[in-house]
Scaffold this active site. Structure first.
Site, PDB file in Angstrom:
ATOM      1  CB  VAL A   1      -0.926   0.020   1.229  1.00 21.88           C
ATOM      2  CG1 VAL A   1      -1.815   1.255   1.214  1.00 21.88           C
ATOM      3  CG2 VAL A   1      -1.774  -1.248   1.280  1.00 21.88           C
ATOM      4  CB  CYS A   2       0.924   4.336   0.072  1.00 21.95           C
ATOM      5  SG  CYS A   2       1.511   6.035  -0.113  1.00 21.95           S
ATOM      6  CD  GLN A   3       7.824   4.845   2.114  1.00 21.88           C
ATOM      7  OE1 GLN A   3       7.153   4.895   3.155  1.00 21.88           O
ATOM      8  NE2 GLN A   3       9.048   5.334   2.037  1.00 21.88           N
TER       9      GLN A   3
END
Length: 358
Positions: A145-147
């Site tokens: 998720v995301c980074q």
């Protein structure tokens, strides 16, 4: 013609406002716990600040291949399990998935020298091995998720033998875009001086930066809009739960964020095949397992231009790319998340996790 001032109406309106605020304060005094994260989980592995948890399954028949959630180093993984009835984790557990999650903890000054190699080749790799051992599975699914999606891409490129399938949610891969203030600012940010000064970049510093990406809506409008709902327990509970998550901001290990900014945001080394993790060169073409890539159309933190092109750079032909008409946070907690994102990921994982455990 002058308008006659209605003293009686003005007095009644003031009484109503005062009553509303009193009821609002009464509501806040009786709110239950608003800290994010409610699903039951058990710690199965710990190393330094990092903890690995397994969520308690909600079904007797669970998926044969477990899924490890890898969240970003910024903010907390509790976003995935915000509150009952508004939880990505809860939806996945109700659909029979076997879920694990990494909690990165809160870096302190002693962690200032941790590098991307430490996070990927030590913490993530050890967590993957712990999930494999705990579940008795030869491979696992990874949901980044995301980074955390970027970290998952790097890990999967370095260790494809451990990954059955990979899901990336609002994950930046192509950092060349200038869409969004974060991608513009990061290219001019003197991260070297900041890391040299702080060692560990304070969480409040990072959080204030994210708030200034949309200052009117994130620092003014949302509080003004709350006035009309100040006396509604459900609305206030949801609001304060989100506020608790937003301002629960871990610091960032200096050497890790130094490399992340310099090598990715500034030099875009990941898609160029130039990123080095220790002595290893990251080749995204090594990602030959099935991939599901999901991005948010209204994302102000990771714009679509940074996530959408993933299929151009990885080795697999078994890839699906989906856009969701929501924002960055809405991907996990909005009504669209419950109606679209969770079912999409759950159905895809079931198709890709039909192999036996042994």
């Amino acid at each position: 013609m002058c308008k006659v001032y209605d003293w009686k109406k003005n007095f009644e309106d003031n009484i109503k406002i005062q009553k509303k605020f009193l009821e609002g304060f009464e509501t806040m005094m009786h709110l239950n716990d608003t800290k994010p994260g409610f699903s039951k989980k058990t710690e199965i592995y710990a190393e330094d600040k990092m903890r690995l948890y397994r969520y308690k399954p909600l079904k007797k028949d669970i998926s044969s291949i477990p899924t490890l959630i890898i969240y970003a180093l910024v903010n907390r993984e509790t976003m995935m399990d915000l509150q009952e009835g508004n939880s990505f984790v809860e939806s996945m557990l109700n659909d029979g998935h076997d879920l694990y999650i990494i909690d990165w903890g809160y870096p302190t000054h002693e962690d200032m020298y941790l590098t991307l190699e430490d996070y990927i080749e030590e913490y993530i790799d050890n967590a993957v091995e712990a999930v494999k051992n705990d579940s008795r599975s030869k491979k696992i699914n990874i949901l980044g998720v995301c980074q955390g999606g970027t970290l998952s891409l790097i890990y999967s490129a370095l260790h494809p033998e451990n990954v059955n399938s990979l899901i990336t949610m609002v994950a930046p891969v192509d950092f060349s875009t200038d869409d969004g203030l974060l991608f513009r600012w990061s290219k001019d940010l003197n991260i070297d001086k900041m890391v040299d000064a702080y060692g560990v970049i304070p969480g409040d510093f990072m959080n204030n930066g994210f708030l200034t990406l949309k200052p009117i809506s994130l620092m003014i409008s949302k509080y003004l809009n709350l006035i009309d709902d100040f006396d509604k327990p459900d609305v206030m509970h949801n609001f304060l739960t989100m506020e608790n998550w937003i301002f629960d901001s871990p610091g960032q290990a200096g050497e890790t964020i130094r490399q992340f900014i310099n090598d990715l945001y500034k030099k875009n080394k990941l898609i160029k095949g130039e990123l080095m993790i220790g002595q290893k060169q990251v080749n995204l073409k090594n990602i030959t397992m099935p991939v599901l890539n999901i991005y948010a159309e209204k994302d102000h933190i990771v714009p679509p231009a940074a996530s959408k092109p993933l299929e151009q750079y990885i080795g697999t032909k078994d890839i699906e790319t989906h856009s969701i008409p929501t924002g960055h946070i809405g991907m996990y907690v909005s009504s669209k998340s419950k109606k679209q994102v969770s079912p999409l990921i759950s159905g895809w994982l079931k198709k890709k996790s039909e192999n036996p455990k042994k």
